[in-house]
Design a protein around this motif. Sequence first.
Motif, PDB file in Angstrom:
ATOM      1  N   LEU A  49       6.617 -16.673   6.785  1.00 36.91           N
ATOM      2  CA  LEU A  49       8.000 -17.038   6.486  1.00 36.91           C
ATOM      3  C   LEU A  49       8.100 -18.284   5.611  1.00 36.91           C
ATOM      4  CD1 LEU A  49       9.631 -16.444  10.000  1.00 36.91           C
ATOM      5  CD2 LEU A  49       9.798 -14.972   7.971  1.00 36.91           C
ATOM      6  N   LEU A  50       7.012 -19.045   5.560  1.00 34.57           N
ATOM      7  CA  LEU A  50       7.036 -20.322   4.837  1.00 34.57           C
ATOM      8  C   LEU A  50       6.394 -20.255   3.457  1.00 34.57           C
ATOM      9  CD1 LEU A  50       6.004 -22.645   7.815  1.00 34.57           C
ATOM     10  CD2 LEU A  50       8.322 -22.127   7.016  1.00 34.57           C
ATOM     11  N   VAL A  51       5.812 -19.118   3.142  1.00 30.97           N
ATOM     12  CA  VAL A  51       5.127 -18.984   1.850  1.00 30.97           C
ATOM     13  C   VAL A  51       5.758 -17.828   1.068  1.00 30.97           C
ATOM     14  CG1 VAL A  51       2.941 -19.913   2.700  1.00 30.97           C
ATOM     15  CG2 VAL A  51       3.377 -17.448   2.862  1.00 30.97           C
ATOM     16  N   PRO A  52       5.574 -17.811  -0.238  1.00 30.66           N
ATOM     17  CA  PRO A  52       6.145 -16.714  -1.035  1.00 30.66           C
ATOM     18  C   PRO A  52       5.448 -15.392  -0.735  1.00 30.66           C
ATOM     19  CG  PRO A  52       4.797 -18.160  -2.398  1.00 30.66           C
ATOM     20  CD  PRO A  52       4.905 -18.819  -1.067  1.00 30.66           C
ATOM     21  N   LEU A  53       6.156 -14.303  -1.001  1.00 29.68           N
ATOM     22  CA  LEU A  53       5.556 -12.984  -0.813  1.00 29.68           C
ATOM     23  C   LEU A  53       4.381 -12.799  -1.770  1.00 29.68           C
ATOM     24  CD1 LEU A  53       8.632 -10.580  -0.544  1.00 29.68           C
ATOM     25  CD2 LEU A  53       6.858 -10.880   1.184  1.00 29.68           C
ATOM     26  N   PRO A  54       3.312 -12.166  -1.302  1.00 28.19           N
ATOM     27  CA  PRO A  54       2.230 -11.857  -2.241  1.00 28.19           C
ATOM     28  C   PRO A  54       2.696 -10.807  -3.239  1.00 28.19           C
ATOM     29  CG  PRO A  54       1.831 -10.807  -0.116  1.00 28.19           C
ATOM     30  CD  PRO A  54       3.022 -11.697   0.063  1.00 28.19           C
ATOM     31  N   SER A  55       2.033 -10.732  -4.355  1.00 27.91           N
ATOM     32  CA  SER A  55       2.383  -9.757  -5.382  1.00 27.91           C
ATOM     33  C   SER A  55       2.343  -8.341  -4.820  1.00 27.91           C
ATOM     34  CB  SER A  55       1.406  -9.880  -6.556  1.00 27.91           C
ATOM     35  OG  SER A  55       1.565  -8.810  -7.445  1.00 27.91           O
ATOM     36  N   THR A  56       3.265  -7.502  -5.275  1.00 24.59           N
ATOM     37  CA  THR A  56       3.335  -6.125  -4.778  1.00 24.59           C
ATOM     38  C   THR A  56       2.045  -5.346  -5.037  1.00 24.59           C
ATOM     39  OG1 THR A  56       4.419  -5.464  -6.843  1.00 24.59           O
ATOM     40  CG2 THR A  56       5.843  -5.962  -4.966  1.00 24.59           C
ATOM     41  N   ALA A  57       1.296  -5.768  -6.045  1.00 22.43           N
ATOM     42  CA  ALA A  57       0.033  -5.085  -6.355  1.00 22.43           C
ATOM     43  C   ALA A  57      -0.981  -5.220  -5.233  1.00 22.43           C
ATOM     44  CB  ALA A  57      -0.551  -5.642  -7.651  1.00 22.43           C
ATOM     45  N   SER A  58      -0.792  -6.219  -4.360  1.00 22.68           N
ATOM     46  CA  SER A  58      -1.751  -6.448  -3.275  1.00 22.68           C
ATOM     47  C   SER A  58      -1.339  -5.807  -1.952  1.00 22.68           C
ATOM     48  CB  SER A  58      -1.941  -7.957  -3.051  1.00 22.68           C
ATOM     49  OG  SER A  58      -0.754  -8.549  -2.531  1.00 22.68           O
ATOM     50  N   TRP A  59      -0.118  -5.248  -1.885  1.00 24.09           N
ATOM     51  CA  TRP A  59       0.385  -4.737  -0.606  1.00 24.09           C
ATOM     52  C   TRP A  59      -0.469  -3.608  -0.049  1.00 24.09           C
ATOM     53  CZ3 TRP A  59       6.489  -4.556  -1.133  1.00 24.09           C
ATOM     54  CH2 TRP A  59       6.952  -5.872  -1.294  1.00 24.09           C
ATOM     55  N   LYS A  60      -0.874  -2.678  -0.903  1.00 26.60           N
ATOM     56  CA  LYS A  60      -1.673  -1.560  -0.409  1.00 26.60           C
ATOM     57  C   LYS A  60      -2.997  -2.038   0.173  1.00 26.60           C
ATOM     58  CE  LYS A  60      -3.492  -0.523  -5.047  1.00 26.60           C
ATOM     59  NZ  LYS A  60      -3.557   0.509  -6.124  1.00 26.60           N
ATOM     60  N   TYR A  61      -3.529  -3.098  -0.396  1.00 22.97           N
ATOM     61  CA  TYR A  61      -4.780  -3.650   0.136  1.00 22.97           C
ATOM     62  C   TYR A  61      -4.554  -4.288   1.506  1.00 22.97           C
ATOM     63  CZ  TYR A  61      -6.469  -2.927  -4.616  1.00 22.97           C
ATOM     64  OH  TYR A  61      -6.822  -2.364  -5.810  1.00 22.97           O
ATOM     65  N   MET A  62      -3.404  -4.913   1.681  1.00 22.47           N
ATOM     66  CA  MET A  62      -3.081  -5.510   2.987  1.00 22.47           C
ATOM     67  C   MET A  62      -3.005  -4.446   4.075  1.00 22.47           C
ATOM     68  SD  MET A  62      -0.336  -8.579   2.340  1.00 22.47           S
ATOM     69  CE  MET A  62       0.931  -7.511   1.671  1.00 22.47           C
ATOM     70  N   PHE A  63      -2.346  -3.345   3.783  1.00 25.77           N
ATOM     71  CA  PHE A  63      -2.201  -2.276   4.785  1.00 25.77           C
ATOM     72  C   PHE A  63      -3.556  -1.653   5.124  1.00 25.77           C
ATOM     73  CE2 PHE A  63       2.261  -2.269   3.258  1.00 25.77           C
ATOM     74  CZ  PHE A  63       2.907  -2.326   4.483  1.00 25.77           C
ATOM     75  N   VAL A  64      -4.341  -1.376   4.100  1.00 23.39           N
ATOM     76  CA  VAL A  64      -5.663  -0.792   4.341  1.00 23.39           C
ATOM     77  C   VAL A  64      -6.539  -1.754   5.133  1.00 23.39           C
ATOM     78  CG1 VAL A  64      -7.792   0.013   3.237  1.00 23.39           C
ATOM     79  CG2 VAL A  64      -5.566   0.701   2.316  1.00 23.39           C
ATOM     80  N   SER A  65      -6.503  -3.031   4.775  1.00 28.74           N
ATOM     81  CA  SER A  65      -7.305  -4.032   5.475  1.00 28.74           C
ATOM     82  C   SER A  65      -6.904  -4.148   6.943  1.00 28.74           C
ATOM     83  CB  SER A  65      -7.158  -5.394   4.792  1.00 28.74           C
ATOM     84  OG  SER A  65      -7.885  -6.377   5.495  1.00 28.74           O
ATOM     85  N   ALA A  66      -5.602  -4.116   7.211  1.00 24.19           N
ATOM     86  CA  ALA A  66      -5.136  -4.211   8.597  1.00 24.19           C
ATOM     87  C   ALA A  66      -5.696  -3.062   9.439  1.00 24.19           C
ATOM     88  CB  ALA A  66      -3.608  -4.203   8.637  1.00 24.19           C
ATOM     89  N   LEU A  67      -5.690  -1.853   8.890  1.00 23.82           N
ATOM     90  CA  LEU A  67      -6.244  -0.702   9.602  1.00 23.82           C
ATOM     91  C   LEU A  67      -7.757  -0.849   9.804  1.00 23.82           C
ATOM     92  CD1 LEU A  67      -4.297   2.180   7.821  1.00 23.82           C
ATOM     93  CD2 LEU A  67      -3.941   1.343  10.162  1.00 23.82           C
ATOM     94  N   LEU A  68      -8.449  -1.331   8.780  1.00 27.19           N
ATOM     95  CA  LEU A  68      -9.892  -1.527   8.883  1.00 27.19           C
ATOM     96  C   LEU A  68     -10.228  -2.591   9.921  1.00 27.19           C
ATOM     97  CD1 LEU A  68     -10.884  -1.428   5.099  1.00 27.19           C
ATOM     98  CD2 LEU A  68     -11.435   0.296   6.837  1.00 27.19           C
ATOM     99  N   HIS A  69      -9.412  -3.621  10.019  1.00 28.81           N
ATOM    100  CA  HIS A  69      -9.642  -4.659  11.018  1.00 28.81           C
ATOM    101  C   HIS A  69      -9.505  -4.114  12.441  1.00 28.81           C
ATOM    102  CE1 HIS A  69      -9.583  -7.858   7.960  1.00 28.81           C
ATOM    103  NE2 HIS A  69     -10.039  -8.651   8.910  1.00 28.81           N
ATOM    104  N   VAL A  70      -8.555  -3.215  12.652  1.00 27.99           N
ATOM    105  CA  VAL A  70      -8.409  -2.600  13.979  1.00 27.99           C
ATOM    106  C   VAL A  70      -9.652  -1.776  14.317  1.00 27.99           C
ATOM    107  CG1 VAL A  70      -7.097  -0.934  15.344  1.00 27.99           C
ATOM    108  CG2 VAL A  70      -5.895  -2.598  13.922  1.00 27.99           C
ATOM    109  N   GLY A  71     -10.139  -1.002  13.349  1.00 30.32           N
ATOM    110  CA  GLY A  71     -11.368  -0.250  13.569  1.00 30.32           C
ATOM    111  C   GLY A  71     -12.544  -1.165  13.873  1.00 30.32           C
TER     112      GLY A  71
END
Length: 275
Positions: A49-71
């Motif tokens: 909430l205190l930092v700017p949004l990351p570029s939209t180009a990185s969003w898909k990597y965030m979602f994939v990484s989150a799933l990989l971290h759970v695995g």
Amino acid sequence: MPSHIVFLTLFAALLHASWNTLLRGATDRLWSMTIMCVAIAVTSAVIALLVPLPSTASWKYMFVSALLHVGYNLCLIRSYQSGDLGQSYPIARGCSPLLVACAAALFAGEKIELNTLGGITLVSCGILMLAMKGYKLAMPDLKYALATGAFIAAYSVVDGIGVRFSGNALSYTAWMSTLWGGLMPALYIALRDSRSLLRWRPGLPRAAIGGLVSLLAYGIIIYAMQGAPMGTVSALRETSVLFAAVLGYLFLGESLTLRKTLASIVIATGTLIIG
């Protein structure tokens, strides 16, 4: 590789070994890991909430990484059911640096210098030496430790690419960790129930602190990968097995043998070559 990146990565390695020691010593590791993730999610959401949004180009990597971290979390928990910290941890961490270096070369266009590759190889071999008994990797359910290493390599490369698209390492880390931290309690509730998750237990503060330590450790790594080769950062990070060997000896009653000492020398040599 800048010296401040080397020192930050080694500090992250110490932090990483510390939270793994906490997890290995827990009686209910799925619950402890989930509490860690709750602490990660809450803290990361506040930072996001205190930092700017990351570029939209990185969003898909965030979602994939989150799933990989759970695995990764699930495989790590499973590997600790059948192996001690000085065995499961080195196998999982040892197979990832070379995978990261190769994947970074294939998917991120990174070029690996010969001396760096030699250092990465030494670090990986030394880590695997720590996990050996005699001449074999002796561990029940070895596949889970190896799968953990594969997940480490996968999310390291995804985050290494994603953070370079994000424009802000802190923002990327905060949003990715919020996603990852939020998925784990949802999975816990699906596997068990919400009542047991929310019930107070004596180990809750320790698990929460472990989550914050984990978040800081990986935040440092993502920052390092923003300006340094992924394979090099990954190899330096995996020197955490040195700290894990000492922490396992001090706090979990595990042995510290000549073989572990020799393996530590190999890892230190590889670290010097990389640095």
